[in-house]
Design an enzyme around this catalytic site. Structure first.
Site, short mmCIF file in Angstrom:
data_model
loop_
_atom_site.label_atom_id
_atom_site.label_comp_id
_atom_site.label_asym_id
_atom_site.label_seq_id
_atom_site.Cartn_x
_atom_site.Cartn_y
_atom_site.Cartn_z
N PRO A 142 0.45 -1.47 -0.45
CA PRO A 142 -0.04 0.19 -0.46
C PRO A 142 1.29 1.14 0.02
CG PRO A 142 0.09 -1.39 2.13
CD PRO A 142 0.79 -1.94 1.45
N ALA B 279 9.62 6.68 -3.26
CA ALA B 279 11.01 6.36 -3.44
C ALA B 279 11.11 5.55 -4.55
CB ALA B 279 11.99 6.65 -2.42
N ASP C 194 14.64 7.02 2.35
CA ASP C 194 14.11 5.85 1.80
C ASP C 194 14.27 5.52 0.35
OD1 ASP C 194 12.41 6.69 4.04
OD2 ASP C 194 10.50 7.02 1.99
O1 PMV Z 1 6.00 8.18 6.24
P1 PMV Z 1 7.59 8.01 4.70
O2 PMV Z 1 8.12 6.63 3.99
O3 PMV Z 1 7.62 8.84 4.16
O4 PMV Z 1 8.78 7.70 5.66
C1 PMV Z 1 9.41 9.24 5.86
C2 PMV Z 1 10.28 9.13 7.25
C3 PMV Z 1 10.85 10.21 7.98
O5 PMV Z 1 12.90 10.56 8.53
C4 PMV Z 1 9.85 10.96 8.50
C5 PMV Z 1 11.45 12.16 6.47
C6 PMV Z 1 13.32 11.06 5.94
O6 PMV Z 1 13.05 12.44 4.72
O7 PMV Z 1 13.07 10.81 6.63
#
Ligand code: PMV
Length: 328
Positions: free
Chosen positions: A110, A119, A160
């Protein structure tokens, strides 16, 4: 440049953040892993100048290649569709190419729930489109995908992009980038989707406001997160599953302190721990999204039963990173 083949396919994995989300944006370390669910992109050269995009993630569209640059700059249109167009355009630019394409995107997990779908989609798109024209190194794919992440997330740490490109378990800092963690540890996780979609950029902005309003609180939490991360590195190297689980659960408390968890995520952590999990925490930006649960062989069925009704799946670490799957 003309394409060297008419069709290419590539895939990139989903990711989980075990330690350090949010604080990684401010230079602190994070531990991430890619897992065994993928976004698969198939790219086919068209005879005209249209770029068509189909996906199972709720977006699709058709654009002419001469709109590529304008679409990329369009501020009101920060969406996955824009991200995919930007990724495809950047990959072609590497080869001084511009051609019509059919892009078909299939995700096995998802989106908008903290598993790195933006990413992985950008990386698989860049790899597939790039391989129509030649060879892109992993470093270049990762750098280009960061451009696309900036469209979706405004100020991404880059974590990511790194984990979805290189795969495996890694330590990431903004200053030093990704460092693989070599270990014989073979953790298994139950990933539970709370079903609540969220926008990473919004949560990152909330955290920035908290940091400005209460720098003391923020730096205290960041220190805790960093300390948990270094203890986790030792636990991983010692193959101490119990210790690693306990540290994950402590990390959840730090994220609660940061204000990015919510009641449903706290409840999923509690329920899975009561069912025998070694540790559990929210993962990614929070505000919804997924909880990751470290399980042992003897507890995984019970943990899965405890979250019946939620979209939950078992996953292992995937060490391949981005893969160009086949050419024709
Ligand atoms: O929730 P996601 O998969 O978009 O992960 C974001 C991770 C953060 O640390 C909150 C932001 C980042 O750019 O590392």
């Amino acid at each position: 440049m003309n394409p060297v083949k008419r069709r290419a396919r590539a895939s990139a994995p989903a990711k989980i953040i075990l330690f350090g989300e949010h604080f990684v944006v401010y230079g602190r370390p994070a531990i991430l892993a890619s897992i065994d669910r993928r976004v698969r992109v198939s790219a086919r050269v068209r005879k005209d100048d249209q770029i068509t995009i189909r996906s199972n993630m709720g977006f699709s569209g058709s654009f002419s290649t001469d709109k590529l640059n304008a679409v990329k700059r369009e501020k009101k249109f920060r969406s996955m569709l824009q991200a995919v167009l930007s990724a495809a355009g950047d990959a072609m630019k590497e080869f001084k190419a511009s051609t019509g394409l059919d892009l078909s995107i299939r995700s096995e997990f998802p989106h908008s729930v903290g598993l790195g779908s933006s990413a992985a989609t950008a990386i698989a798109t860049i790899a597939a489109v790039g391989s129509l024209f030649g060879k892109l190194s992993r470093e270049r794919i990762c750098d280009l995908s960061l451009e696309t992440e900036r469209i979706v997330h405004s100020n991404p740490s880059g974590a990511d992009s790194a984990v979805c490109t290189y795969g495996g378990l890694m330590l990431f800092t903004k200053s030093e980038g990704a460092r693989p963690i070599h270990t014989l540890l073979e953790p298994e996780f139950v990933v539970v989707n709370s079903g609540i979609r969220r926008v990473t950029g919004k949560l990152v902005t909330n955290v920035r406001s908290l940091r400005e309003k209460d720098p003391g609180l923020f730096s205290g939490l960041a220190d805790m997160s960093e300390s948990l991360t270094s203890q986790a590195l030792r636990a991983i190297r010692d193959r101490d599953y119990t210790g690693l689980g306990a540290l994950m659960t402590m990390n959840h408390s730090v994220l609660q302190g940061l204000g990015v968890s919510r009641r449903i995520l706290d409840r999923l952590v509690q329920v899975t721990l009561s069912a025998g999990a070694l540790g559990a925490k929210m993962t990614g930006a929070g505000g919804g999204g997924c909880v990751i649960v470290l399980v042992r062989d003897d507890s995984k069925k019970r943990v899965l039963r405890s979250v019946r009704g939620y979209d939950a799946f078992l996953s292992k670490i995937d060490r391949r990173g981005v893969v160009v799957e086949e050419s024709a």
